[in-house]
Design an enzyme around this catalytic site. Structure first.
Site, PDB file in Angstrom:
ATOM      1  N   ASN A  73       0.051  -5.691  -6.324  1.00  9.63           N
ATOM      2  CA  ASN A  73       1.217  -4.948  -6.806  1.00  9.63           C
ATOM      3  C   ASN A  73       2.023  -5.801  -7.779  1.00  9.63           C
ATOM      4  OD1 ASN A  73       1.628  -2.276  -6.115  1.00  9.63           O
ATOM      5  ND2 ASN A  73       3.181  -2.701  -4.579  1.00  9.63           N
ATOM      6  N   SER A  74       2.339  -7.034  -7.352  1.00  2.11           N
ATOM      7  CA  SER A  74       3.139  -7.933  -8.179  1.00  2.11           C
ATOM      8  C   SER A  74       2.417  -8.292  -9.466  1.00  2.11           C
ATOM      9  CB  SER A  74       3.488  -9.199  -7.392  1.00  2.11           C
ATOM     10  OG  SER A  74       4.387  -8.908  -6.341  1.00  2.11           O
TER      11      SER A  74
ATOM     12  N   ASP B 193      -6.170   5.120   1.550  1.00  2.00           N
ATOM     13  CA  ASP B 193      -6.457   3.695   1.518  1.00  2.00           C
ATOM     14  C   ASP B 193      -7.807   3.446   2.182  1.00  2.00           C
ATOM     15  OD1 ASP B 193      -6.254   0.792   2.627  1.00  2.00           O
ATOM     16  OD2 ASP B 193      -4.527   0.975   1.301  1.00  2.00           O
TER      17      ASP B 193
ATOM     18  N   HIS C  56       0.829  -1.201   0.000  1.00  2.00           N
ATOM     19  CA  HIS C  56       0.000   0.000   0.000  1.00  2.00           C
ATOM     20  C   HIS C  56       0.866   1.255   0.000  1.00  2.00           C
ATOM     21  CE1 HIS C  56      -3.749  -2.307   1.218  1.00  2.00           C
ATOM     22  NE2 HIS C  56      -2.777  -3.186   1.346  1.00  2.00           N
TER      23      HIS C  56
END
Length: 467
Positions: A364-365, A129, A23
């Protein structure tokens, strides 16, 4: 570092991330986008997590843009920072819960900062977030402030939970419906309670921003927009990819040497399998041993980032030393490389020698791998990862499953790992998957260029907040 004096008299952007690496990183990337448009950007968090975000800023981010970001280190009460348990059968990082609970105590210092910024700007735009909705709730009492929820997870995972809450199934295709992973075992009651506690504070927001792209999740974005709950929301923007399309691959940079990139430079094109399970996964000694043997027996080139899960405070104590089978690194010398430090993942995935990615499938990955056209061998561990793995393997068909979510209680043996590595890296099936991944990556990168669908949504959002 706390600099309010440079606030523009126009529009200032304030980022409030959840203190977890995936995040922190996404919102730092988003900061750089606003910085490139000439907007003053403020990044808000504890001193520990702001330092973590800066330290791990990947090489693809322009240091000049990061230098323009105003980091505000807010006082955070002490919180427990226990070590992860690598032998836990349940992989959710429960040891990080004290960190997230402590982050909720940032409400009042955040409110003070927002009021100070609002006194100097025509408008402040707070991007936060979801799990920090409670912290930014005082936006409602500031006349020239507005807030936007930034979703760091896949739209598929959001829609899955949303429809499940309504007692509905959302996948129209019967075959896909049967293949969808069950949500059981993804999270804990504690994190669910924290999420529920945010809901009453979401009503003050002016819209939602998603780190996703219509080329990747188009059908699920359509379902989100059609959902009766979502229709009550304000406007939504789908702006991925937010990471740089051309990360710095100059491994010879004396200020930022990357030995793993030097090693990749020496390997044939698309020949290396990159292995990393992110910052919230801890593997047991048995799991590490089976993975090591599977890689060795596959005879395929690999670059393995072998690290334990982050603690809440990554600067406290020493990380666990993870042991490999005796003689392993010597036996695979020239074929594989093991990295125990922080690795420049975007640069690795963008490298010409990288031909596959064994991943936990954190969002993210996934976004990085998809953007750079690298196929995935998916090994989900917790949270939204089972849904992301389903998206990659069954919907986009740009990856293979290492282990199905239904089998999460079993240790994956070395022969199964060897088999999936060979399928991706040394077979016609793998070549076809790689071609699909490369084509999708090319289209996603184009979408972030001028007149591309993602760039137009980003332009729409910037025009909206600077109106």
């Amino acid at each position: 570092m706390d600099r309010c004096n440079d606030v523009s008299d126009e529009v200032a952007v304030v980022m409030v991330p959840l203190p977890a690496q995936g995040h922190l990183n996404q919102l730092l990337q988003f900061c750089c986008i606003f910085s490139s448009h000439g907007l003053p950007v403020h990044y808000v968090g504890s001193a520990i997590h702001n330092q973590q975000a800066r330290l791990r800023a990947n090489g693809g981010l322009d240091p000049n843009k990061i230098a323009k970001i105003h980091f505000h280190d807010l006082p955070t009460p002490d919180f427990a920072s226990p070590s992860p348990n690598p032998n836990a059968s349940f992989k959710f990082p429960t040891h990080l819960q004290p960190t997230w609970d402590a982050s909720q105590l940032l409400r009042h210092p955040t409110a003070r900062l927002l009021r100070e910024l609002a006194s100097k700007a025509r408008r402040i735009v707070v991007i936060h977030d979801y799990l920090m909705s409670y912290v930014v709730q005082d936006v409602a009492s500031i006349p020239n402030a507005e807030s936007y929820n930034f979703n760091c997870v896949s739209v598929l995972s959001m829609v899955s939970y949303m429809y499940r809450g309504l007692g509905k199934k959302f996948v129209a295709d019967g075959e896909l419906r049967e293949l969808m992973p069950p949500p059981e075992g993804c999270t804990t009651d504690e994190i669910v309670k924290l999420g529920i506690a945010q809901m009453e504070h979401l009503s003050v927001r002016s819209g939602d921003i998603h780190n996703s792209n219509r080329l990747i999740e188009g059908p699920f974005i359509d379902l989100l927009e059609q959902n009766e709950t979502a229709q009550k929301w304000k406007k939504q923007w789908f702006i991925a990819p937010i990471l740089p399309a051309n990360p710095n691959l100059n491994s010879k940079n004396p200020k930022n040497p990357n030995p793993c990139l030097d090693w990749l430079d020496e390997q044939p094109q698309s020949s290396v399998l990159y292995i990393s399970f992110g910052t919230t996964t801890s593997m047991s000694e048995r799991e590490v041993r089976e993975l090591a043997l599977g890689l060795e027996h596959s005879k395929q080139k690999f670059l393995w980032v072998l690290r334990d899960s982050d603690k809440g405070d990554i600067f406290s104590g020493k990380p666990r030393e993870i042991e490999l089978p005796e003689g392993f690194e010597e036996r695979v010398k020239g074929v594989g490389m093991v990295v125990r430090d922080w690795a420049p993942q975007p640069e690795i995935l963008a490298h010409r020698s990288t031909g596959g990615f064994m991943s936990h499938c954190g969002w993210n990955s996934c976004m990085e791998s998809i953007t750079f056209g690298v196929p995935i061998t998916a090994w989900p561990m917790h949270s939204d990862q089972p849904f992301n793995s389903f998206l990659v393997a069954q919907v986009l068909k740009t990856g293979l499953m290492v282990r199905e979510w239904a089998d999460r209680g079993e240790v994956v043996n070395s022969s199964a790992i060897e088999n999936v590595v060979r399928r991706l890296m040394a077979s016609e099936e793998g070549d076809e998957i790689r071609k699909r991944a490369q084509k999708l990556g090319e289209n996603v990168r184009k979408s972030a260029q001028e007149e591309g669908v993602s760039q137009m949504e980003l332009n729409s959002f910037i025009a909206h907040i600077t109106r």
